[in-house]
Design a protein around this motif. Structure first.
Motif, short mmCIF file in Angstrom:
data_model
loop_
_atom_site.label_atom_id
_atom_site.label_comp_id
_atom_site.label_asym_id
_atom_site.label_seq_id
_atom_site.Cartn_x
_atom_site.Cartn_y
_atom_site.Cartn_z
N THR B 306 -19.22 -10.04 -33.52
CA THR B 306 -18.57 -10.88 -34.06
C THR B 306 -18.96 -12.28 -33.80
N LYS B 307 -19.41 -13.38 -34.37
CA LYS B 307 -19.91 -14.39 -34.22
C LYS B 307 -19.06 -15.76 -34.00
N THR B 308 -18.85 -16.49 -32.91
CA THR B 308 -17.88 -17.54 -32.67
C THR B 308 -18.68 -18.88 -32.55
N GLY B 309 -18.47 -19.89 -33.32
CA GLY B 309 -19.13 -21.00 -33.26
C GLY B 309 -18.49 -22.11 -32.52
N PHE B 310 -19.42 -23.24 -31.73
CA PHE B 310 -18.80 -24.22 -31.05
C PHE B 310 -19.44 -25.47 -31.68
N LYS B 311 -18.92 -26.44 -31.14
CA LYS B 311 -19.14 -27.99 -31.49
C LYS B 311 -20.62 -28.21 -30.97
N THR B 312 -21.57 -28.60 -31.77
CA THR B 312 -22.82 -29.18 -31.40
C THR B 312 -23.04 -30.22 -31.53
N GLY B 313 -23.98 -31.20 -31.27
CA GLY B 313 -24.61 -32.47 -31.64
C GLY B 313 -24.57 -33.46 -30.64
N ASP B 314 -24.67 -34.90 -31.23
CA ASP B 314 -24.89 -36.03 -30.19
C ASP B 314 -23.28 -36.35 -29.61
N LYS B 315 -22.38 -35.91 -30.31
CA LYS B 315 -20.98 -36.16 -29.66
C LYS B 315 -20.55 -35.32 -28.66
N THR B 316 -21.33 -34.58 -28.34
CA THR B 316 -20.52 -33.31 -27.20
C THR B 316 -20.92 -33.87 -26.00
N LEU B 317 -20.00 -33.42 -25.18
CA LEU B 317 -20.13 -33.61 -23.64
C LEU B 317 -21.47 -32.87 -23.27
N ALA B 318 -21.86 -31.84 -23.67
CA ALA B 318 -23.23 -31.54 -23.24
C ALA B 318 -24.41 -32.55 -23.46
N ALA B 319 -24.31 -33.14 -24.56
CA ALA B 319 -25.23 -34.15 -24.98
C ALA B 319 -24.96 -35.56 -24.05
N GLU B 320 -23.92 -35.85 -23.68
CA GLU B 320 -23.43 -36.92 -22.97
C GLU B 320 -24.07 -36.63 -21.56
N LEU B 321 -23.79 -35.36 -20.97
CA LEU B 321 -24.09 -34.88 -19.87
C LEU B 321 -25.75 -34.85 -19.53
N PHE B 322 -26.29 -34.64 -20.56
CA PHE B 322 -27.97 -34.24 -20.51
C PHE B 322 -28.36 -35.58 -20.56
N ALA B 323 -27.84 -36.74 -21.31
CA ALA B 323 -28.38 -38.15 -21.24
C ALA B 323 -28.29 -38.80 -19.65
N THR B 324 -27.08 -38.52 -19.28
CA THR B 324 -26.68 -39.02 -18.02
C THR B 324 -27.64 -38.43 -16.75
N LEU B 325 -27.63 -37.47 -16.76
CA LEU B 325 -28.45 -36.42 -15.64
C LEU B 325 -29.95 -36.73 -15.87
N THR B 326 -30.37 -36.86 -17.16
CA THR B 326 -31.81 -37.10 -17.11
C THR B 326 -32.21 -38.57 -17.02
N ASP B 327 -31.12 -39.24 -17.23
CA ASP B 327 -31.42 -40.92 -16.87
C ASP B 327 -31.44 -40.93 -15.14
N ILE B 328 -30.94 -40.07 -14.49
CA ILE B 328 -30.84 -40.22 -13.25
C ILE B 328 -32.34 -39.51 -12.75
N GLN B 329 -32.26 -38.45 -13.37
CA GLN B 329 -33.63 -37.71 -13.06
C GLN B 329 -34.93 -38.51 -13.09
N MET B 330 -34.89 -39.40 -14.25
CA MET B 330 -36.18 -39.96 -14.54
C MET B 330 -36.19 -41.66 -14.07
N GLY B 331 -35.05 -41.77 -13.39
CA GLY B 331 -35.12 -43.33 -12.86
C GLY B 331 -34.72 -44.24 -13.92
N ARG B 332 -34.00 -43.95 -14.96
CA ARG B 332 -33.86 -44.98 -15.86
C ARG B 332 -32.52 -45.53 -15.46
N VAL B 333 -31.68 -44.97 -14.64
CA VAL B 333 -30.48 -45.91 -14.05
C VAL B 333 -30.50 -45.55 -12.65
#
Lengths: 353, 353
Positions: B306-333
């Motif tokens: 049985t397949k269960t779906g979850f929220k995806t896209g730009d408005k997710t916490l995952a997207a926000e975390l990805f942006a923040t973490l990679t900003d730190i890693q890449m020295g953008r912030v």
């Protein structure tokens, strides 16, 4: 990287034996002259490999399936292998479990024969030990992720060994009550390095405490015995001999299988079953079996700090089984089982003994 | 043995970048120019090793502890590492579990820096990927028995990589209901090859069925989620984010730890706890974390068909975390956490950038 292989004296080409102090032979590593190597690309099959001088591998970080066998020199100077086909089949089942391609039984047995012939000066004199044979299958191709590995290597090397356990008067085991060796759906049922390094810590601790080896309990309940670090276990009570059943968490040992058959020939009833610790503690006699251990008496087990002793000496079933099995392996009695393979020019076509 | 390393174009000495099609960079193996190698005898400590041209290892069959890190090239052309000290500490705990000697944190970090500097032309342009760094510790000395290994090798190599998961719209996971990844008292809590090869079979099967990856359940009960093949898992329900607690059966991921901290900074409540499958199925959003995965959204899980779906896209916490973490890693912030280490002549004494 600095060469890591221990360079030990190798033989001059005209000697019957290699330059080894056979009387001091223990269970350790000696570098011999030659090994067998074949490689296989992912998605392809193994082609015939070749004998090359012994050298360390050049490999990428790897997973390995290990399978052991031995060659024996008989008193009338024949060279014998013990059930190499069974080791080939076990390597195949291990490779399937770990998603690796594998050599055919014929190729496996042929490779073992070639290595033995190429290293025949390293087979110890009768009674001094055996030529331990280690066929290895591993992912050798470079890969950053985990699966699939683009290339695999199958290789065989050999090394003269004495007895695995030095304690001839019987082993003193620690029953490990914290760490487990294998769990259901894991790799406990195949000969793989993944079964050993996770429990080095327990073996190291037990040896530091003066024990010979460790006996593991099952991971699911912690109530039933499974096996030693590298051998199977049997218990004797009256006329009944019991050994843990093959359920995926213990190794289906080739020696285990042979000992079950010989024990039945002796008139004992053999049960492959779940064996609770309590049954072990209540046994008359306990022993372990393996390619390296052959049949070794267990003098005692220590469980939760309490030591329990068992029958040892010449009048044990273990002693009788050891004598019978080694008589067959060494060609001192007729092999009615068809377990031994003598290396002759007839059984090794294309190879010169 | 035939050379097994894939020979790919290496750089000419006067180029800024190696000869790689960066826009096509996936998550696979490329041979780079140099690596770090140090060896250690049993009972001794690691001495400083050296940078040598990349080559396959010469090793005996081995056990390995693997630990990963990455180097980043920022938009203004600085070179950054992400929390290499945490990876050093994790390698140390893994080495202790597997009874191996290990390098100091300083030696580990220094080795990583040397490898990055020696391969700096292989660090991808900003946004194209990272230089993946693989420090490895393994028993390299010859041994026939299992313990102790007489010599160990610590080595570091590096390789440019893109994203681990290609599915940018979200992963579709299979919840594995038969095979377990790790069990109590096993090695699931350390970065070791023993955690991967036993479950290749499940990953291979899941991929053949069209899934992106596998989510494992705990071995003791089969009721709680643990982790993916090579990343940690988080579930989001309202303002609460839950992730399986560190109990010895899941990897204490460095990215996992960083994401917990960032999530709390965002105002979420984070619970490290036992997470039943039912809680996962009831979640609003699910994502995974890892050095290679960074933060990757999970679009669906399939459990018992049985397949269960979850929220995806730009408005997710995952997207926000990805942006923040990679900003730190890449020295953008600005890195207020002290997580990044910039490679400068000042931070790499004795090394020339």
């Amino acid at each position: 990287m600095a060469p890591s292989a221990q360079i030990l004296p190798t033989s001059a080409s005209d000697e019957k034996y290699a330059n080894v102090k056979w009387e001091e032979l223990g269970f350790g590593f000696y570098r011999t002259d030659n090994m067998y190597v074949a490689t296989c690309k992912y998605g392809e099959s193994f082609q015939e490999g070749s004998i090359v001088p012994y050298a360390d591998f050049q490999i990428s970080p790897c997973s390995a399936v290990l399978n052991y066998g031995q060659a024996y020199r008989t008193e009338d100077d024949r060279i014998m292998l013990f059930r190499p086909d069974q080791n080939a089949l076990r390597l195949q089942s291990g490779a399937q479990r770990l998603c690796m391609p594998y050599p055919s039984v014929d190729q496996f047995v042929s490779a073992v024969k070639k290595v033995v012939i190429a290293n025949k000066k390293w087979i110890p004199p009768p009674g001094r030990g055996t030529l331990y044979i280690r066929p290895i299958l591993f992912g050798s191709g470079p890969i950053l992720g985990s699966f699939p590995v683009p290339e695999y290597t199958f290789t065989v090397f050999a090394c003269p060994v004495g007895r695995y356990h030095k304690d001839n008067v019987g082993l003193n085991l620690k029953i490990e009550d914290k760490f487990r060796r294998a769990f259901p759906s894991g790799t406990g049922g195949v000969k793989s390095i993944t079964n050993y390094s996770p429990v080095w810590i327990t073996l190291a601790e037990a040896k530091a405490q003066g024990f010979s080896d460790v006996l593991f309990l099952d991971a699911a309940t912690g109530k039933n015995i499974e096996e030693l670090f590298a051998s199977n276990v049997f218990i004797v009570k009256g006329n009944v001999v019991s050994t843990p059943e093959i359920s995926g968490t213990i190794l289906p040992g080739v020696t285990r299988n042979s000992i079950i058959e010989l024990t039945r020939d002796f008139g004992y009833k053999v049960k492959e079953r779940v064996v609770p610790v309590e049954d072990l503690l209540d046994a008359d006699e306990v022993f372990c079996t393996g390619t390296a251990a052959i049949v070794t008496t267990i003098a005692s087990v220590t469980f939760k700090g309490t030591k329990t002793g068992f029958k040892t000496g010449d009048k044990t079933l273990a002693a009788e089984l050891f004598a019978t099995l080694t008589d067959i392996q060494m060609g001192r009695v007729e092999d009615k089982k068809g377990w031994t393979v003598e290396l002759t020019d007839a059984t090794t076509p294309g190879l010169k003994l």
